[in-house]
Design a protein around this motif. Structure first.
Motif, PDB file in Angstrom:
ATOM      1  N   PHE A   1      45.524 -14.516  22.332  1.00  0.00           N
ATOM      2  CA  PHE A   1      44.706 -15.734  22.371  1.00  0.00           C
ATOM      3  C   PHE A   1      45.267 -16.718  23.400  1.00  0.00           C
ATOM      4  N   ILE A   2      46.599 -16.835  23.445  1.00  0.00           N
ATOM      5  CA  ILE A   2      47.223 -17.761  24.388  1.00  0.00           C
ATOM      6  C   ILE A   2      46.956 -17.320  25.827  1.00  0.00           C
ATOM      7  N   THR A   3      47.044 -16.021  26.050  1.00  0.00           N
ATOM      8  CA  THR A   3      46.789 -15.500  27.396  1.00  0.00           C
ATOM      9  C   THR A   3      45.363 -15.807  27.850  1.00  0.00           C
ATOM     10  N   ILE A   4      44.409 -15.557  26.963  1.00  0.00           N
ATOM     11  CA  ILE A   4      43.001 -15.852  27.304  1.00  0.00           C
ATOM     12  C   ILE A   4      42.828 -17.333  27.566  1.00  0.00           C
ATOM     13  N   THR A   5      43.518 -18.143  26.759  1.00  0.00           N
ATOM     14  CA  THR A   5      43.435 -19.595  26.941  1.00  0.00           C
ATOM     15  C   THR A   5      43.967 -20.000  28.306  1.00  0.00           C
ATOM     16  N   ASP A   6      45.120 -19.456  28.686  1.00  0.00           N
ATOM     17  CA  ASP A   6      45.710 -19.808  29.981  1.00  0.00           C
ATOM     18  C   ASP A   6      44.787 -19.427  31.132  1.00  0.00           C
ATOM     19  N   PHE A   7      44.184 -18.278  31.042  1.00  0.00           N
ATOM     20  CA  PHE A   7      43.240 -17.878  32.100  1.00  0.00           C
ATOM     21  C   PHE A   7      42.033 -18.820  32.135  1.00  0.00           C
ATOM     22  N   SER A   8      41.541 -19.210  30.958  1.00  0.00           N
ATOM     23  CA  SER A   8      40.366 -20.086  30.899  1.00  0.00           C
ATOM     24  C   SER A   8      40.666 -21.429  31.536  1.00  0.00           C
ATOM     25  N   CYS A   9      41.924 -21.905  31.354  1.00  0.00           N
ATOM     26  CA  CYS A   9      42.297 -23.196  31.941  1.00  0.00           C
ATOM     27  C   CYS A   9      42.309 -23.138  33.468  1.00  0.00           C
ATOM     28  N   GLN A  10      42.377 -21.931  33.996  1.00  0.00           N
ATOM     29  CA  GLN A  10      42.336 -21.747  35.449  1.00  0.00           C
ATOM     30  C   GLN A  10      40.955 -21.273  35.911  1.00  0.00           C
ATOM     31  N   ASP A  11      39.982 -21.474  35.052  1.00  0.00           N
ATOM     32  CA  ASP A  11      38.581 -21.129  35.361  1.00  0.00           C
ATOM     33  C   ASP A  11      38.370 -19.624  35.526  1.00  0.00           C
ATOM     34  N   VAL A  12      39.227 -18.850  34.909  1.00  0.00           N
ATOM     35  CA  VAL A  12      39.034 -17.400  34.883  1.00  0.00           C
ATOM     36  C   VAL A  12      38.715 -17.025  33.442  1.00  0.00           C
ATOM     37  N   TYR A  13      37.451 -16.714  33.205  1.00  0.00           N
ATOM     38  CA  TYR A  13      36.997 -16.507  31.842  1.00  0.00           C
ATOM     39  C   TYR A  13      36.929 -15.018  31.541  1.00  0.00           C
ATOM     40  N   LEU A  14      37.884 -14.577  30.743  1.00  0.00           N
ATOM     41  CA  LEU A  14      37.989 -13.159  30.426  1.00  0.00           C
ATOM     42  C   LEU A  14      36.997 -12.714  29.356  1.00  0.00           C
ATOM     43  N   LEU A  15      36.314 -13.678  28.746  1.00  0.00           N
ATOM     44  CA  LEU A  15      35.388 -13.338  27.653  1.00  0.00           C
ATOM     45  C   LEU A  15      33.925 -13.449  28.066  1.00  0.00           C
ATOM     46  N   PHE A  16      33.657 -13.882  29.272  1.00  0.00           N
ATOM     47  CA  PHE A  16      32.286 -14.078  29.727  1.00  0.00           C
ATOM     48  C   PHE A  16      31.984 -13.164  30.910  1.00  0.00           C
ATOM     49  N   GLY A  17      30.753 -12.721  30.985  1.00  0.00           N
ATOM     50  CA  GLY A  17      30.322 -11.984  32.165  1.00  0.00           C
ATOM     51  C   GLY A  17      29.861 -10.589  31.828  1.00  0.00           C
ATOM     52  N   SER A  18      30.734  -9.627  32.087  1.00  0.00           N
ATOM     53  CA  SER A  18      30.343  -8.226  31.933  1.00  0.00           C
ATOM     54  C   SER A  18      30.307  -7.818  30.461  1.00  0.00           C
ATOM     55  N   GLU A  19      29.831  -6.598  30.250  1.00  0.00           N
ATOM     56  CA  GLU A  19      29.698  -6.082  28.896  1.00  0.00           C
ATOM     57  C   GLU A  19      31.058  -5.886  28.235  1.00  0.00           C
ATOM     58  N   ASP A  20      32.053  -5.424  29.022  1.00  0.00           N
ATOM     59  CA  ASP A  20      33.376  -5.210  28.433  1.00  0.00           C
ATOM     60  C   ASP A  20      34.015  -6.535  28.036  1.00  0.00           C
ATOM     61  N   ARG A  21      33.734  -7.609  28.774  1.00  0.00           N
ATOM     62  CA  ARG A  21      34.257  -8.924  28.395  1.00  0.00           C
ATOM     63  C   ARG A  21      33.611  -9.408  27.095  1.00  0.00           C
ATOM     64  N   ALA A  22      32.270  -9.181  26.990  1.00  0.00           N
ATOM     65  CA  ALA A  22      31.581  -9.568  25.750  1.00  0.00           C
ATOM     66  C   ALA A  22      32.125  -8.786  24.563  1.00  0.00           C
ATOM     67  N   ASP A  23      32.468  -7.521  24.805  1.00  0.00           N
ATOM     68  CA  ASP A  23      33.042  -6.712  23.728  1.00  0.00           C
ATOM     69  C   ASP A  23      34.403  -7.252  23.319  1.00  0.00           C
ATOM     70  N   LEU A  24      35.178  -7.704  24.329  1.00  0.00           N
ATOM     71  CA  LEU A  24      36.483  -8.306  24.022  1.00  0.00           C
ATOM     72  C   LEU A  24      36.313  -9.570  23.188  1.00  0.00           C
ATOM     73  N   PHE A  25      35.309 -10.379  23.539  1.00  0.00           N
ATOM     74  CA  PHE A  25      35.036 -11.611  22.778  1.00  0.00           C
ATOM     75  C   PHE A  25      34.737 -11.260  21.306  1.00  0.00           C
ATOM     76  N   SER A  26      33.866 -10.286  21.120  1.00  0.00           N
ATOM     77  CA  SER A  26      33.523  -9.874  19.755  1.00  0.00           C
ATOM     78  C   SER A  26      34.755  -9.355  19.021  1.00  0.00           C
ATOM     79  N   LEU A  27      35.598  -8.638  19.743  1.00  0.00           N
ATOM     80  CA  LEU A  27      36.773  -8.030  19.135  1.00  0.00           C
ATOM     81  C   LEU A  27      37.778  -9.080  18.682  1.00  0.00           C
ATOM     82  N   VAL A  28      38.064 -10.062  19.559  1.00  0.00           N
ATOM     83  CA  VAL A  28      39.057 -11.081  19.191  1.00  0.00           C
ATOM     84  C   VAL A  28      38.514 -11.985  18.085  1.00  0.00           C
ATOM     85  N   THR A  29      37.200 -12.228  18.118  1.00  0.00           N
ATOM     86  CA  THR A  29      36.598 -13.046  17.064  1.00  0.00           C
ATOM     87  C   THR A  29      36.713 -12.346  15.713  1.00  0.00           C
ATOM     88  N   LYS A  30      36.390 -11.083  15.706  1.00  0.00           N
ATOM     89  CA  LYS A  30      36.467 -10.315  14.469  1.00  0.00           C
ATOM     90  C   LYS A  30      37.901 -10.206  13.960  1.00  0.00           C
TER      91      LYS A  30
END
Length: 946
Positions: free
Chosen positions: A142-171
């Motif tokens: 979660f911290i890693t994703i947060t750090d990337f988001s603060c640099q405008d690199v969104y690992l949870l948005f965009g492609s299908e694999d990113r959306a799957d990652l979002f669902s996975l971390v949420t679950k």
């Protein structure tokens, strides 16, 4: 907030902060801070975020960056087995992300390996045990994703694999078992005892911070849209702990978004109405923690909505926005946050002023979905109250009502929970009571198979409508049925006619629209009777059923359009206290008459007379309705209406009607080539003849009525006679003599009543002849004597009696005194001596005036045996008293020929009487021949010389 990620004290005393950036937008030049900032509840603390993960560290050297890149590449290519390797990989990624965007090498590496990073994170999350909180790997993800988001690199948005990652971390967080089940005494970390709740809080805090990092720079709200998409199913979870976590997470996201809100057009968040509805439903959650979290989140959402509308409202609606903000401020000042957001009605009351029509539609649909899926009665009530508030406050801006009703109807048919069905009934009642939507709602409810299932029947029976609106709803329902009666062009009956009839029945049974039922009783009664007329003889195969309405079942043969119409009519009478009228219909088989093709109008007449007899007030209301009602609809509509109207003309109230509404209308019906209308017209005229002021207008119709005596329909002729009897004394001589000729032609008619009453009117006509005109009708009277005399022997006692009475009238007219034998009721062949007396009398009186022998002989061919027998007997006996000159002129050959034919009649008595008559005729002929011979001899002798 038990899982807050920052130093916020948790206060929800909010007011809007600095809106300088909003005020710079052209669309909000006139909407200043003063318009919004006074809304209570906004936090007054600093808006800075204290999380270490949202701050920047100093730049790393090139050597360190290169080393990080190399180590990360190894992680991509190798398998991370130990926890230390996993943490090292994650922290290396976090450290590298913090060099963005100052280091081009880092930027190039990261952007070219996004897929690898996402894959690595997904693998690490998947490898984590679902119920273990002791590994720091999940927190570090979660911290890693947060750090990337603060640099405008969104690992949870965009492609299908990113959306799957979002669902996975949420679950991985939301789906954790309840914290209570995670606490086990035996779970001891290597370094000592472990506080599971503390570990859970740390993990959850990291998760929330990750979500917050996604919306800090969310100027177009597109990230919020994606977050809500992933959180939506968890917010609606049946499990309390999952719903609580999702609500807390969403609240923190909204809080962070509010603090860092800097909106720009175009706004990409298209699910505002859905989010508002879901959070509002959670405010009524039975779990206290969820409700409190949702209330806080709703307050942040309200202020986000306000700012959103500031930049999206166009100039034309700016004043509307200012009024909405003022209304919002006034409402919020009345309650504290907890009180306010615990009431669904107030939530809807505030938010509906800001939501556009599409967002309102989302709000309604999401609330309906909640009503369907939320199992707790308290939550279901909250959903129902939300919907009611929306309909009451925002009904003028509702769109897509058909789609909403489609969902409601589907929900109604699938829900078995009484509480849900009651809420649905309340919403449908509110929508239906709004004139703008009444027809739409009714149309959807009618598009169901008949008879309605128990749920839809229950809805019709339990409609909760304010008293002023009940008449409107019932009237719209009624008009849909009336429109089906406007034309004869349809090959099949419209399905809506059957559906409305069944709906009316259910409404009457429920009796919730009682006042409207009484008020619209005339229209309801007549429209249902017309529907009965249309439904006679039809089955459901004769109805234009919409395709797909009965997908898996065939319509029962017992279900017919007629049964719905009859049951609705019966229930209407019972609900309006017409019990005596109902009883009259039952005792006289009135319902059977109504259902008959040839006797429907008799049933209508019976009901009209029952209503007139037992309930004058309702009868008079129906009468006034029928004046315009008769001008509408197709033939069946007009015919049924006319049948009821005609019977009500018996009422004294009919005297108030101008002639154009009664006599003139009846005249028009007389001229139609339609026997039922002619019959009704004549019945109406019969009733109106009792009213002195109407008689003069009716008298002008006598020529038309006289023509009806020649009709083949017995009812028409009898009614015509009945009317003419009322006017015979006032007829002029020409009309009277013309009528007598027509009546004479009806003597012996095969229709017994026509035969009888034609003689009655003939007798009345003779009585009405003035002294000066007697000579003009004497020949007609003389011609009627023999027929009347012979018909006194008719097997029908009523005809025989009437013949004798009219014969007496004729005798008085001629100043004759009939022999007493004429009045004997026994058949003539029993007392031939009496017949001889009668023959002697008539032979003497008619001598030289009428050829009674020829007249009598014509009746020897009559279809009725008593008449033939009387005629033959009369001929035989009359031969003694007939004028011999008459026999001499015409001879007896024709008479003998007719009598000889009767010798072969199958009836023995007639053969005997015919043979006796033949003997008498032959004897009379022989005597006549002897006299003629003797006369010739005398004449010859007188001519001889002596």
């Amino acid at each position: 907030m038990p899982y807050a990620s920052d130093s916020d004290s948790g206060s929800v005393d909010l007011q809007l902060g600095n809106l300088e950036d909003i005020k710079k937008q052209p669309s909000s030049l006139e909407l200043t801070d003063s318009d919004i900032s006074e809304i209570p509840g906004l936090p007054r603390e600093s808006l800075t975020d204290t999380s270490r993960h949202l701050t920047h560290q100093g730049p790393l050297g090139e050597v360190v960056v290169e080393q990080l890149i190399q180590s990360i590449q190894k992680f991509f290519n190798g398998e991370l087995k130990s926890e230390l390797e996993k943490l090292t990989a994650l922290r290396s990624l976090s450290s590298l992300s913090r060099t963005l965007p100052s280091d081009e090498t880092t930027e190039s590496f990261i952007h070219s390996h996004i897929a690898d990073i996402v894959h690595l994170l997904s693998t690490l999350v998947e490898e984590e045990p679902l119920q273990s909180l002791f590994s720091p790997v999940l927190q570090e993800v979660f911290i890693t994703i947060t750090d990337f988001s603060c640099q405008d690199v969104y690992l949870l948005f965009g492609s299908e694999d990113r959306a799957d990652l979002f669902s996975l971390v949420t679950k991985s967080v939301i789906a954790l078992p309840s914290i209570k089940t995670l606490i086990h005494p035996q779970e001891i970390m290597p370094g000592g005892s472990c506080n599971s709740e503390y570990l859970y809080r740390r993990t959850f805090q990291a998760f929330v911070e990750m979500l917050q990092s996604l919306v800090i720079k969310d100027r177009h709200l597109e990230n919020l849209d994606i977050i809500f998409k992933h959180m939506d199913p968890w917010l609606r979870s049946d499990k309390d702990h999952e719903r609580e976590r999702a609500t807390a997470s969403m609240t923190q996201v909204l809080k962070c978004l509010f603090k860092h809100l800097s909106l720009q057009l175009p706004v990409q968040f298209q699910r505002l109405g859905h989010l508002v509805a879901l959070m509002a439903l959670l405010c009524g959650d039975p779990l206290k923690e969820v409700a409190e979290e949702a209330a806080e989140g709703m307050h942040y959402l309200l202020h986000i909505t306000l700012r959103l509308k500031c930049i999206t409202y166009d100039k034309k609606n700016r004043q509307c926005l200012k009024r909405a903000v003022k209304k919002c401020r006034e409402l919020l000042e009345l309650y504290n946050v907890k009180q306010f957001y615990s009431c669904p009605f107030r939530i809807a009351q505030v938010f509906e002023v800001f939501l556009n029509s599409n967002e309102l539609y989302q709000f309604v649909m999401a609330t309906l979905d909640g009503l369907k899926n939320l199992k707790h009665p308290h939550t279901q009530r909250s959903a129902g109250e939300l919907l009611k508030a929306l309909v009451k406050n925002a009904q003028s801006r509702f769109e897509k009502v058909p789609e909403i009703m489609g969902v409601i109807c589907a929900l109604l048919s699938t829900s078995s929970q009484p509480n849900v069905r009651q809420q649905i009934t309340n919403i449908v009642s509110l929508l239906m009571s709004r004139p703008k939507y009444t027809d739409t709602v009714i149309d959807h409810l009618l598009c169901h198979p008949v008879p309605y299932d128990r749920h839809l029947a229950e809805l019709w029976r339990t409609l909760e409508v304010e008293l002023p609106k009940t008449t409107w709803i019932l009237w719209r329902l009624l008009r849909k049925l009336q429109k089906c009666h406007d034309s004869d062009s349809q090959d099949k009956m419209a399905y809506v006619a059957v559906a409305v009839t069944d709906a009316l029945y259910e409404v009457f049974v429920g009796n919730r629209l009682r006042a409207a039922t009484f008020r619209l009783f005339p229209q309801l009664l007549m429209t249902l009777l017309v529907q009965v007329h249309h439904a006679i003889g039809l089955t459901m195969s004769d109805v234009a059923i919409p395709s797909g309405l009965y997908p898996e079942q065939e319509v029962s043969s017992e279900v017919t359009p007629l049964c719905f119409a009859i049951q609705a009519t019966k229930t209407l009478l019972l609900r309006t206290f017409c019990w005596q009228e109902f009883n009259i219909m039952e005792k006289n088989k009135g319902w059977t008459l109504l259902e008959g093709k040839d006797c429907h109008l008799q049933g209508v007449s019976l009901l009209a007379n029952a209503l007139l007899e037992r309930n004058h007030l309702l009868a008079h209301k129906v009468m006034y309705l029928l004046v315009p009602f008769l001008n509408r609809g197709n033939d069946k509509h007009k015919l049924t209406s006319a049948g009821f109207f005609v019977e009500l003309l018996q009422s004294p109230v009919a005297r108030r009607f101008p002639s154009i509404y009664c006599v003139a209308r009846l005249k028009d019906w007389l001229l139609l080539e339609n026997n039922p209308f002619k019959i009704l017209a004549l019945r109406g005229l019969c009733y109106l003849t009792r009213q002195e002021e109407m008689r003069e207008d009716i008298k002008s119709l006598l020529p038309c009525i006289l023509d009806l005596l020649c009709e083949s329909d017995e009812k028409i002729v009898l009614l015509a006679i009945q009317i003419l009897l009322q006017f015979v004394r006032t007829m002029d001589f020409t009309t009277l003599t013309a009528m007598m000729k027509t009546l004479f032609s009806l003597f012996g008619d095969v229709r017994p009543d026509v035969h009888r009453f034609s003689m009655t009117l003939f007798g009345a006509s003779i009585k009405s002849v003035k002294y000066a005109d007697k000579k003009g009708v004497e020949s007609q009277v003389l011609d009627s004597l023999v027929p009347l005399l012979l018909y006194s022997q008719d097997e029908n006692d009523a005809i025989a009696t009437e013949s004798r009475q009219v014969l007496t009238i004729c005798a008085r007219f001629l100043k004759w005194k009939l022999p007493q034998a004429v009045y004997c009721k026994d058949p003539w062949f029993i007392n031939p001596s009496d017949v001889a007396t009668i023959c002697k009398f008539f032979g003497k009186k008619c001598k030289g005036k009428v050829n009674i022998l020829a007249q009598t002989l014509m009746f020897s061919k009559n279809a009725k045996l008593p008449i033939r027998r009387a005629a033959v007997l009369f001929v035989g006996l009359l031969s003694r008293y007939v004028d011999h000159s008459e026999l001499g002129t015409k001879g007896t050959d024709r008479i003998e020929d007719d009598l000889k034919k009767l010798l072969h009649d199958p009836e023995p008595s007639l053969r005997i009487i015919a043979s006796q008559a033949l003997f008498r005729i032959q004897k009379a002929g022989a005597e006549l021949h002897s006299r003629q011979t003797l006369f010739g001899l005398r004449k010859l002798i007188g001519c001889l010389p002596f």
